[in-house]
Design a protein around this motif. Sequence first.
Motif, PDB file in Angstrom:
ATOM      1  N   SER A  13       0.816  -1.217   0.000  1.00  5.07           N
ATOM      2  CA  SER A  13       0.000   0.000   0.000  1.00  5.07           C
ATOM      3  C   SER A  13       0.852   1.270   0.000  1.00  5.07           C
ATOM      4  CB  SER A  13      -0.949   0.012   1.200  1.00  5.07           C
ATOM      5  OG  SER A  13      -0.248   0.306   2.404  1.00  5.07           O
ATOM      6  N   LYS A  14       2.129   1.144   0.359  1.00  2.00           N
ATOM      7  CA  LYS A  14       3.005   2.313   0.470  1.00  2.00           C
ATOM      8  C   LYS A  14       3.910   2.522  -0.742  1.00  2.00           C
ATOM      9  CE  LYS A  14       2.958   2.258   5.471  1.00  2.00           C
ATOM     10  NZ  LYS A  14       3.707   2.046   6.713  1.00  2.00           N
ATOM     11  N   ILE A  15       3.830   1.632  -1.714  1.00  3.61           N
ATOM     12  CA  ILE A  15       4.648   1.795  -2.916  1.00  3.61           C
ATOM     13  C   ILE A  15       3.814   2.471  -4.003  1.00  3.61           C
ATOM     14  CG2 ILE A  15       6.120  -0.171  -2.339  1.00  3.61           C
ATOM     15  CD1 ILE A  15       4.629  -1.799  -4.472  1.00  3.61           C
ATOM     16  N   PRO A  16       4.464   2.980  -5.069  1.00  2.00           N
ATOM     17  CA  PRO A  16       3.689   3.622  -6.143  1.00  2.00           C
ATOM     18  C   PRO A  16       2.591   2.703  -6.680  1.00  2.00           C
ATOM     19  CG  PRO A  16       6.025   4.026  -6.449  1.00  2.00           C
ATOM     20  CD  PRO A  16       5.903   3.026  -5.327  1.00  2.00           C
ATOM     21  N   GLU A  17       1.446   3.282  -6.928  1.00  6.34           N
ATOM     22  CA  GLU A  17       0.277   2.516  -7.365  1.00  6.34           C
ATOM     23  C   GLU A  17       0.559   1.670  -8.611  1.00  6.34           C
ATOM     24  OE1 GLU A  17      -4.327   3.392  -8.581  1.00  6.34           O
ATOM     25  OE2 GLU A  17      -3.333   4.777  -7.197  1.00  6.34           O
ATOM     26  N   GLU A  18       1.367   2.199  -9.528  1.00  9.02           N
ATOM     27  CA  GLU A  18       1.648   1.462 -10.768  1.00  9.02           C
ATOM     28  C   GLU A  18       2.484   0.201 -10.541  1.00  9.02           C
ATOM     29  OE1 GLU A  18       4.699   4.799 -10.447  1.00  9.02           O
ATOM     30  OE2 GLU A  18       2.534   4.659 -10.205  1.00  9.02           O
ATOM     31  N   ARG A  19       3.007   0.011  -9.345  1.00  8.44           N
ATOM     32  CA  ARG A  19       3.792  -1.194  -9.026  1.00  8.44           C
ATOM     33  C   ARG A  19       3.024  -2.196  -8.170  1.00  8.44           C
ATOM     34  NH1 ARG A  19       9.870   0.981  -7.598  1.00  8.44           N
ATOM     35  NH2 ARG A  19      10.200   2.014  -9.582  1.00  8.44           N
ATOM     36  N   GLN A  20       1.917  -1.793  -7.624  1.00  5.87           N
ATOM     37  CA  GLN A  20       1.236  -2.638  -6.646  1.00  5.87           C
ATOM     38  C   GLN A  20       0.774  -3.973  -7.219  1.00  5.87           C
ATOM     39  OE1 GLN A  20      -1.741  -0.322  -4.543  1.00  5.87           O
ATOM     40  NE2 GLN A  20      -0.178   1.111  -3.796  1.00  5.87           N
ATOM     41  N   GLU A  21       0.204  -3.968  -8.398  1.00  4.29           N
ATOM     42  CA  GLU A  21      -0.261  -5.229  -9.001  1.00  4.29           C
ATOM     43  C   GLU A  21       0.918  -6.157  -9.273  1.00  4.29           C
ATOM     44  OE1 GLU A  21      -2.623  -6.966 -12.901  1.00  4.29           O
ATOM     45  OE2 GLU A  21      -2.570  -4.813 -12.592  1.00  4.29           O
ATOM     46  N   ALA A  22       2.019  -5.622  -9.783  1.00  9.89           N
ATOM     47  CA  ALA A  22       3.206  -6.432 -10.044  1.00  9.89           C
ATOM     48  C   ALA A  22       3.735  -7.039  -8.742  1.00  9.89           C
ATOM     49  CB  ALA A  22       4.289  -5.601 -10.726  1.00  9.89           C
ATOM     50  N   PHE A  23       3.727  -6.262  -7.676  1.00 12.19           N
ATOM     51  CA  PHE A  23       4.177  -6.779  -6.379  1.00 12.19           C
ATOM     52  C   PHE A  23       3.288  -7.919  -5.908  1.00 12.19           C
ATOM     53  CE2 PHE A  23       7.456  -3.810  -5.669  1.00 12.19           C
ATOM     54  CZ  PHE A  23       8.139  -4.221  -4.526  1.00 12.19           C
ATOM     55  N   ARG A  24       1.995  -7.733  -6.017  1.00 14.54           N
ATOM     56  CA  ARG A  24       1.075  -8.796  -5.578  1.00 14.54           C
ATOM     57  C   ARG A  24       1.315 -10.077  -6.376  1.00 14.54           C
ATOM     58  NH1 ARG A  24      -2.330  -4.267  -4.910  1.00 14.54           N
ATOM     59  NH2 ARG A  24      -2.848  -4.016  -2.719  1.00 14.54           N
ATOM     60  N   LYS A  25       1.535  -9.938  -7.671  1.00 13.88           N
ATOM     61  CA  LYS A  25       1.794 -11.113  -8.503  1.00 13.88           C
ATOM     62  C   LYS A  25       3.123 -11.777  -8.141  1.00 13.88           C
ATOM     63  CE  LYS A  25      -0.912  -9.676 -12.524  1.00 13.88           C
ATOM     64  NZ  LYS A  25      -0.850  -9.215 -13.928  1.00 13.88           N
ATOM     65  N   LEU A  26       4.145 -10.982  -7.868  1.00 10.69           N
ATOM     66  CA  LEU A  26       5.442 -11.547  -7.466  1.00 10.69           C
ATOM     67  C   LEU A  26       5.338 -12.263  -6.121  1.00 10.69           C
ATOM     68  CD1 LEU A  26       7.843  -8.740  -8.660  1.00 10.69           C
ATOM     69  CD2 LEU A  26       8.186 -11.186  -9.075  1.00 10.69           C
ATOM     70  N   VAL A  27       4.678 -11.650  -5.160  1.00  8.69           N
ATOM     71  CA  VAL A  27       4.509 -12.288  -3.849  1.00  8.69           C
ATOM     72  C   VAL A  27       3.763 -13.606  -4.005  1.00  8.69           C
ATOM     73  CG1 VAL A  27       3.363 -12.081  -1.594  1.00  8.69           C
ATOM     74  CG2 VAL A  27       4.691 -10.168  -2.512  1.00  8.69           C
ATOM     75  N   LYS A  28       2.718 -13.613  -4.824  1.00 12.68           N
ATOM     76  CA  LYS A  28       1.959 -14.845  -5.060  1.00 12.68           C
ATOM     77  C   LYS A  28       2.818 -15.904  -5.737  1.00 12.68           C
ATOM     78  CE  LYS A  28      -2.310 -16.619  -7.184  1.00 12.68           C
ATOM     79  NZ  LYS A  28      -2.095 -17.882  -6.571  1.00 12.68           N
TER      80      LYS A  28
END
Length: 151
Positions: A13-28
């Motif tokens: 939630s604290k990173i740039p919005e344009e990276r959030q989906e990529a982060f969620r996919k990487l964590v998954k």
Amino acid sequence: MQIFASSTEDYISKIPEERQEAFRKLVKAVNDHLPEGFQENISYGMIGWAIPLDLYPAGYHCTPGSPLPFMALASQKNFIAFYHMGMYAKPDLLDWFVGEYPKYSKRKLDMGKSCVRFKNMDDIPLALIGELCTKMTVQEWISIYESQYKK
């Protein structure tokens, strides 16, 4: 840039919005493929995966009393950084990753010793990251760590 967060979702939630989906996919991708025993955490201002103290009571020699780090994911100024200590410690694993990377991405591999940098959020080779996560068990990482790093 260090992000102070209490959980993975708080970090995202604290990173740039344009990276959030990529982060969620990487964590998954990591969580879906990582062998049993590694534990997701927040450490050193990043999302991390480590061997918890109940499995490895000696912990990390650089920070006594803390879990043994293995992988991490961080939002840097110009890229997402994916750190995998196993590639740094085991040359044949690094060679495998470097050889496989072109099969999964049309972009040039941007990598340091243990850090893979992703500048384009739409071209992160999630399947390759997932496969990489299957390549080292908790016991193998402990053995490598004890033989090469623990002083």
